[in-house]
Scaffold this motif. Structure first.
Motif, short mmCIF file in Angstrom:
data_model
loop_
_atom_site.label_atom_id
_atom_site.label_comp_id
_atom_site.label_asym_id
_atom_site.label_seq_id
_atom_site.Cartn_x
_atom_site.Cartn_y
_atom_site.Cartn_z
N UNK A 248 1.75 -8.77 -2.34
CA UNK A 248 3.08 -8.35 -1.87
C UNK A 248 3.29 -6.86 -2.15
N UNK A 249 2.81 -6.42 -3.29
CA UNK A 249 2.95 -5.01 -3.68
C UNK A 249 2.15 -4.13 -2.70
N UNK A 250 0.93 -4.55 -2.42
CA UNK A 250 0.10 -3.78 -1.48
C UNK A 250 0.80 -3.67 -0.12
N UNK A 251 1.36 -4.78 0.30
CA UNK A 251 2.04 -4.83 1.59
C UNK A 251 3.25 -3.88 1.59
N UNK A 252 3.99 -3.97 0.49
CA UNK A 252 5.18 -3.12 0.35
C UNK A 252 4.82 -1.64 0.45
N UNK A 253 3.64 -1.30 -0.06
CA UNK A 253 3.20 0.10 -0.05
C UNK A 253 2.56 0.49 1.28
N UNK A 254 2.55 -0.43 2.22
CA UNK A 254 2.09 -0.05 3.55
C UNK A 254 0.66 -0.41 3.89
N UNK A 255 0.05 -1.30 3.11
CA UNK A 255 -1.30 -1.77 3.47
C UNK A 255 -1.16 -3.02 4.33
N UNK B 216 -3.01 4.30 -4.25
CA UNK B 216 -2.53 4.36 -2.88
C UNK B 216 -1.46 5.44 -2.87
N UNK B 217 -1.69 6.51 -2.12
CA UNK B 217 -0.79 7.66 -2.14
C UNK B 217 -0.50 8.13 -3.57
N UNK B 218 -1.50 8.05 -4.40
CA UNK B 218 -1.35 8.54 -5.77
C UNK B 218 -0.85 7.51 -6.78
N UNK B 219 -0.31 6.38 -6.31
CA UNK B 219 0.18 5.36 -7.24
C UNK B 219 -0.92 4.37 -7.60
N UNK B 220 -0.99 4.02 -8.87
CA UNK B 220 -2.01 3.06 -9.29
C UNK B 220 -1.72 1.68 -8.71
N UNK B 221 -2.74 1.07 -8.19
CA UNK B 221 -2.58 -0.26 -7.59
C UNK B 221 -3.52 -1.27 -8.24
N UNK B 222 -4.07 -0.92 -9.38
CA UNK B 222 -5.03 -1.82 -10.01
C UNK B 222 -4.37 -3.17 -10.29
N UNK B 223 -4.96 -4.20 -9.76
CA UNK B 223 -4.49 -5.58 -9.94
C UNK B 223 -3.03 -5.80 -9.54
N UNK B 224 -2.55 -5.02 -8.58
CA UNK B 224 -1.22 -5.28 -8.01
C UNK B 224 -1.30 -6.52 -7.12
N UNK B 225 -0.15 -7.14 -6.89
CA UNK B 225 -0.13 -8.35 -6.07
C UNK B 225 -0.26 -8.00 -4.59
#
Ligand SMILES: Nc1ncnc2c1ncn2[C@@H]1O[C@H](COP(=O)(O)OP(=O)(O)OP(=O)(O)O)[C@@H](O)[C@H]1O
Ligand SMILES: [Mg+2]
Length: 509
Positions: A331-338, A320-329
């Motif tokens: 909350x993490x996805x939300x924090x990153x703007x999803x 997501x915007x270049x940052x790896x999100x594999x198996x992120x929570x």
């Protein structure tokens, strides 16, 4: 000679606090007909049917069944009178199997105490065969797809002896093929002498299945007529009380360089080795809406789950915007703007017993406007809530009341208003207009297009091809856990998409 109607509701009124949900409503169902009820979100359709099914008591008015005055004091009484209701939000017990749900409160016994599953199963299998349903009867409801939930509900009311079926938005959760199946089933039930009431927001469905239709507006029944005497535009006008106009939304061209969301070779397998997502490659750029088409069960749900943190992947890259999100929570996805408009809002989107305003900010309550140094700011929350209610035309009596006091469509508007309010970069929208009336659906469409025009990315999963074709810049078609193809919307059409959805390649003809 006139026939006595099977159901007659006369001058039914029901008030909840300040809301007059039903206002001297007259409603008549003829024996052996399919009668549709239409109206905007909050018009009073579900309330009227809950009164008929004994879930609510009217403040005034009378009900006649077969010409006889009746008091329907409870659903149990309603069932004895031959009524069966499949509610807007299913009422099955998730951990029970289909068969346990179906026979609940009417278990056949052997030797006085033991439940005779064998005889129940035989009887239910026969019913299911007649209706063309293929429900795994011994599987817990929670692990069955939503189409099977509905089949289970239908089997349940028929098993309990219903001859008058009330269906509150049965098609909202179904894909087109399932809707065809449901309508075949309803025609069969009608042929066998049953009478059916169906609530829907889709006027083409009314035209296709109903014999007659009643239009509700702001608690009143404003029109009733035979289908042959009306047309969709006329019904829409009666629903809104005005002529309907559509203002098309402009589509701005956005420079695309790097994808915001990038998936490469994403794969998920179950512990038994079944492949649910098979090497998914997908890029979503800023300023575009990527539609996801497919027959339910071909990986769309899993795809949404991996890009919102709800499911782990076994292999592949997600950035997501270049940052790896594999198996992120999540909350993490939300924090990153999803942000995520979930398909099953009762399971993921809302808390029915919490206040309406709390539901409007949950997940965003840490935003500065709502909360400073850990202390909530009630004034800002109130202002935000009132603004959201106004923009989305969410009809509420009091924002401090629990969410469950809102009509089904208005509950969904709460989720949509909340998720589309923040500073999101990617919107994952699963069936965002399910259950919404024409007005509200249009509004949500314009919000998604506006987000796109501001350079956001939207992933839109929908079972309605018209919605996908209207909104998407590109459409990815899923089949069997893979992306069969990604096509530009202006270079495709319903037929081409339909073929891809069924796994038919051009070589096959
Ligand atoms: N239990 C309740 N307590 C308070 N208000 C209620 C309750 N049930 C319904 N209402 C209100 O009554 C009105 C009519 O609601 P109803 O659910 O009948 O609408 P509907 O036509 O079914 O709408 P939708 O298309 O959104 O499902 C709404 O304004 C709703 O908020
Ligand atoms: Mg309703």
């Amino acid at each position: 000679m006139s026939h006595t109607p099977i159901i007659e509701m006369r001058k039914i009124s029901k008030r909840f606090g300040q809301v007059q949900a039903n206002d001297t409503v007259d409603f008549t169902l003829q024996r052996g007909e399919i009668h549709a009820i239409v109206g905007e979100n909050g018009a009073g359709k579900s309330t009227l049917m809950k009164i008929l099914y004994g879930l609510y008591q009217p403040d005034s008015g009378e009900i006649y069944i077969d010409g006889k005055s009746v008091k329907i004091t409870s659903p149990r009484r309603a069932m004895r009178l031959g009524l069966g209701m499949i509610q807007q939000h299913f009422t099955l017990i998730p951990t029970f199997t289909a068969i346990q749900n179906i026979i609940l409160a009417k278990e056949p016994r052997k030797f006085a105490t033991l439940v005779d599953y064998q005889s129940a199963e035989t009887k239910i299998k026969k019913l299911a065969d007649q209706l063309g349903f293929d429900v795994p009867l011994n599987t817990p409801i929670e692990s069955l797809p939503i189409g099977s939930h509905q089949h289970t509900e239908i089997l349940k009311v028929l098993y309990h002896g219903a001859e008058i079926l009330i269906m509150d938005e049965p098609t909202a959760v179904l894909v087109p093929q399932e809707i065809d199946g449901l309508f075949d089933c309803l025609r069969g039930l009608k042929k066998d002498g049953n009478s059916i009431i169906i609530i829907t927001h889709k006027l083409d469905e009314v035209m296709a299945i109903a014999d007659s239709v009643t239009v509700m507006r702001q608690g009143k029944a404003v029109a009733t007529c035979a289908i042959s005497d009306t047309a969709p535009h006329q019904l829409a006008e009666q629903m809104l009380g005005e002529a309907v106009s559509h203002s098309p939304i402009e589509r701005k061209e956005i420079e695309q360089e790097n994808p915001i969301l990038h998936l490469a070779d994403v794969t998920i397998k179950t512990h038994t080795g079944k492949v649910l997502l098979d090497c998914i490659n997908l890029d979503v750029f800023p300023g575009e809406i990527v539609g996801i088409a497919g027959v339910e069960g071909n990986g769309q749900t899993e795809l949404i789950e991996v890009v919102t943190g709800l499911r782990k992947v076994q292999d592949g890259i997600i950035t997501l915007n270049g940052d790896s999100m594999v198996n992120a929570t999540p909350a993490k996805f939300r924090e990153k703007g999803i942000v995520h408009l979930p398909a099953d809002r009762h399971r993921h989107g809302i808390s029915l017993d919490s206040r309406i305003d709390e539901n409007l900010i949950v997940g965003q309550h840490k935003r500065k406007v709502f909360c400073k140094n850990g202390i909530l700011n009630p004034e800002n929350i109130r202002r935000f809530s009132m603004n959201a209610l106004d923009k989305y035309q969410i009809q509420v009596g009091d924002i401090s009341h629990p969410l469950k006091t809102l009509s089904g469509g208005n509950q969904q508007k709460v989720v949509v208003a909340r998720e589309l309010s923040g500073g999101q970069t990617v919107i994952i929208a699963a069936h965002p207009t399910r259950g919404l009336d024409i007005h509200a659906a249009d509004f949500v469409h314009s919000r998604l297009l506006q987000a796109r025009n501001r350079g956001k990315s939207v992933v839109l999963v929908s079972s309605e091809l018209d919605e996908l074709l209207k909104l998407s810049d590109r459409i990815a078609v899923m089949y069997n856990g893979k992306i069969a193809d990604v096509v530009k919307t202006d270079e495709t059409d319903r037929q081409a998409l339909g073929k891809l959805m069924l796994g038919i390649s051009d070589l096959d003809g």
